[in-house]
Design a protein around this motif. Sequence first.
Motif, short mmCIF file in Angstrom:
data_model
loop_
_atom_site.label_atom_id
_atom_site.label_comp_id
_atom_site.label_asym_id
_atom_site.label_seq_id
_atom_site.Cartn_x
_atom_site.Cartn_y
_atom_site.Cartn_z
N SER A 158 0.82 -1.22 0.00
CA SER A 158 0.00 0.00 0.00
C SER A 158 0.85 1.26 0.00
CB SER A 158 -0.89 0.02 1.25
OG SER A 158 -0.09 0.19 2.42
N GLY A 159 2.13 1.12 0.31
CA GLY A 159 3.03 2.27 0.39
C GLY A 159 3.38 2.65 1.82
N LYS A 160 2.61 2.14 2.79
CA LYS A 160 2.88 2.45 4.19
C LYS A 160 4.27 1.93 4.58
CE LYS A 160 -0.32 1.79 7.30
NZ LYS A 160 -1.21 1.09 8.25
N ILE A 161 5.01 2.76 5.30
CA ILE A 161 6.38 2.40 5.71
C ILE A 161 6.44 2.35 7.23
CG2 ILE A 161 8.83 2.94 5.55
CD1 ILE A 161 8.08 4.75 3.12
N TRP A 162 7.07 1.32 7.73
CA TRP A 162 7.31 1.14 9.15
C TRP A 162 8.80 1.35 9.38
CZ3 TRP A 162 2.97 0.17 12.06
CH2 TRP A 162 1.82 -0.19 11.36
N TRP A 163 9.16 2.49 9.96
CA TRP A 163 10.56 2.84 10.20
C TRP A 163 10.94 2.47 11.63
CZ3 TRP A 163 12.93 4.37 5.89
CH2 TRP A 163 12.25 5.12 4.94
N THR A 164 12.16 1.98 11.82
CA THR A 164 12.70 1.72 13.16
C THR A 164 14.15 2.20 13.19
OG1 THR A 164 11.32 -0.26 13.41
CG2 THR A 164 13.16 -0.01 14.94
N LEU A 165 14.48 3.00 14.19
CA LEU A 165 15.85 3.48 14.41
C LEU A 165 16.22 3.13 15.84
CD1 LEU A 165 17.47 6.71 13.21
CD2 LEU A 165 17.74 6.05 15.58
#
Length: 169
Positions: A158-165
């Motif tokens: 869908s384009g949703k991004i799950w970022w983790t830093l």
Amino acid sequence: MVRLFSILVTLAVALSACAPAPSTIGSDGKALPKAYRISSSDTGQIQFRMLDAVNALRGASGLSPVQLDAKLNAAAATHSLDMSVQNRPWHFGSDGSSPVDRIQRVGYPGALIGEVISETYETELETLAAWLDQPETRRILLASDALFMGFAWHQEKSGKIWWTLVMAK
């Protein structure tokens, strides 16, 4: 007959060019959001763009730079995928794991400073800007004792991004 048809087609094309373009401005007067699609050519550069941006911010604050760590990147990647599976941005894994558990599982020998996460359709740099607006995530990114950083993401169809830093010492 052919000539009349040609004139009608020309007029139709000319009139269609006069139609208003689709608006990119929402009812609130702000630009409508546009999903950021991570291309295969960007994949190898995203971590380094984020590292450079974080280190520029740290340098501007008189702090030492951090380095990317492969084990922390792996812990971040695991959590980004897991948040997508759970469909919620939070710091606990589907198995109940914490950020500390995740860095220990990948064999990272140091201590966790903190983890910042996001569920968005924005670029990594737009996400960094949002993190900097929040005191708690800003504190983690600008921790004076940070030595290493892990950064990863998972993008859904869908384009949703799950970022983790992850920041650690």
